[in-house]
Scaffold this motif. Structure first.
Motif, PDB file in Angstrom:
ATOM      1  N   SER A 158       0.809  -1.221   0.000  1.00 29.38           N
ATOM      2  CA  SER A 158       0.000   0.000   0.000  1.00 29.38           C
ATOM      3  C   SER A 158       0.841   1.270   0.000  1.00 29.38           C
TER       4      SER A 158
ATOM      5  N   SER B 187      -1.476   2.571  -2.690  1.00 29.59           N
ATOM      6  CA  SER B 187      -2.789   2.900  -2.124  1.00 29.59           C
ATOM      7  C   SER B 187      -2.796   4.209  -1.333  1.00 29.59           C
ATOM      8  N   PRO B 188      -2.670   5.381  -1.948  1.00 33.48           N
ATOM      9  CA  PRO B 188      -2.534   5.582  -3.398  1.00 33.48           C
ATOM     10  C   PRO B 188      -1.083   5.674  -3.872  1.00 33.48           C
TER      11      PRO B 188
ATOM     12  N   CYS C 191       1.260   8.172  -3.651  1.00 31.32           N
ATOM     13  CA  CYS C 191       1.414   9.405  -4.434  1.00 31.32           C
ATOM     14  C   CYS C 191       2.862   9.845  -4.605  1.00 31.32           C
TER      15      CYS C 191
ATOM     16  N   GLN D 183      -4.665   5.938  -8.536  1.00 33.05           N
ATOM     17  CA  GLN D 183      -5.696   6.146  -7.517  1.00 33.05           C
ATOM     18  C   GLN D 183      -5.711   7.599  -7.068  1.00 33.05           C
TER      19      GLN D 183
ATOM     20  N   CYS E  21      -4.299  11.310  -6.501  1.00 35.06           N
ATOM     21  CA  CYS E  21      -3.079  12.047  -6.163  1.00 35.06           C
ATOM     22  C   CYS E  21      -3.120  13.503  -6.615  1.00 35.06           C
TER      23      CYS E  21
ATOM     24  N   GLY F  83       0.001   6.492 -13.791  1.00 39.28           N
ATOM     25  CA  GLY F  83      -0.264   5.841 -12.506  1.00 39.28           C
ATOM     26  C   GLY F  83      -0.178   4.342 -12.491  1.00 39.28           C
TER      27      GLY F  83
END
Length: 369
Positions: A51, A55-56, A58, A84, A86, A92
């Motif tokens: 994650s 998740s996300p 960034c 996801q 950002c 991504g």
């Protein structure tokens, strides 16, 4: 009415044959676009992890835009997962599966299918946080690392791999996690030195030093905006070094010493403090050229079997013989003529080691034209 009947269908293949015969001899038909692959293909980079990566994750957006803004445009982030958010445009695609353990990925043989679907040239891996949280032994986690590297090389014998020393972890529900991360990270450089090859190098990137869970995470584990920037800043010099070197070229470390090719900088070493089994050192890099340089890398060869285990204000890579290469951090790479930057490190030493000493050198990265 006469003369308005369509051609019989049987005439159409004949017309196509006649058209083909009229083509000049030796003129090839264009291949399908999907079959064309040339030198201009982008470098495919897989962010791999849990994650913290996906998740996300960034930091990937920050890294992507930092690369693009500094001229590294021929790149493609790849993975079977998509972005996801950002809050900024970026590529991504990634392989950061929330909650995954690197040991499970190895045991369940999950990576080969993901590699086959994405065909990366470079893997950027921050993986093992959930394993450390689960109190798995460093030996078991590193065995999973080795299995994943074998699978990467089966996919691409020239795979280049960046492996993070994990960011700190200090969640309220896991009082032992913080120390377990320290103990695991201390093992990573030696593993990388034994695993890397000249064709498929494994470079350690220190994501631990200078990262503060109280400031750079929102829950003691997952990075917030400042944490994302720090992570991207640590990946950037290590990744750009691979992009500049190209596949099959680990960087040609002998070049700076070639006659008539000045390195553009000098490096000096000093021991800050010493204790049984280790010491703290500092290296100062000075730009000796007549123009500003956008980045630098220092080589540290410690004596008496010492090995660098942690670095701050730089990004660490360690070869099998203990030679360490430290690239500048994002904030201290640009040096005006005569300007200096320093990085610190911790080195572990055998009990029989003498006074701390190391041979150091550096090379400056050329400015983009």
């Amino acid at each position: 009415m006469r003369g308005t009947h369509p051609l019989p269908l049987r005439f159409i293949p004949l017309l196509a044959l006649l058209a083909a015969l009229l083509l000049p001899v030796g003129v090839p038909l264009a291949p399908p676009a999907a079959a064309a692959k040339g030198a201009a293909d982008p470098v495919r980079i897989m962010p791999l992890g849990d994650s913290i990566t996906g998740s996300p994750g960034c930091w990937r957006a920050s890294l992507w835009n930092r690369l693009r803004s500094t001229g590294y445009t021929n790149i493609d982030f790849v993975g079977t997962l998509g972005p996801q958010g950002c809050g900024q445009p970026y590529d991504g695609d990634n392989e950061g599966h929330g909650g995954e353990l690197v040991t499970n990925v190895a045991d369940q043989n999950l990576l080969p299918g993901r590699l086959a679907a994405t065909l990366p040239d470079i893997v950027v891996m921050h993986f093992g946080t959930n394993d450390v949280w689960s109190s798995l032994a460093p030996d078991r986690i590193l065995a999973a690392y080795t299995r994943l590297v074998e699978q990467m090389r089966a996919s691409n014998p020239d795979m280049r791999i960046l492996v993070a020393q994990l960011i700190p972890m200090n969640p309220s529900s896991c009082t032992g996690c913080a120390q377990r991360v320290v103990e695991f990270n201390a093992r990573v450089p030696e593993w990388a030195g034994a695993t890397g090859t000249s064709r498929s190098p494994v470079t350690v990137v220190d994501q631990w030093s200078g990262f503060d869970t109280a400031v750079d995470t929102y829950d003691g584990v997952h990075p917030n905006a400042s944490g994302d920037e720090k992570i991207a800043g640590r990946w950037y010099p290590a990744l750009t070094a691979l992009l500049e070197a190209g596949p099959g070229d680990p960087g040609d470390p002998g070049d700076p010493g070639d006659p008539g090719e000045p390195s553009g900088c000098t490096a000096s070493f000093r021991a800050v403090s010493v204790w049984l089994g280790g010491y703290q050192g500092e290296v100062t890099v000075t730009n000796t050229s007549d123009s500003s340089v956008p980045g630098w890398a220092a080589t540290v060869v410690p004596v008496d079997g010492a090995r660098l285990t942690q670095v701050w204000n730089g990004t660490l890579g360690t070869a099998a013989d203990g030679t360490a290469t430290v690239a500048n951090a994002s904030w201290n790479g640009t040096l005006a003529p005569g300007a200096s930057a320093s990085f610190g490190f911790i080195a572990g030493t055998p009990a029989t080691a003498g006074a701390p000493s190391a041979t150091v050198s550096c090379t400056a990265r050329a400015a983009s034209s």
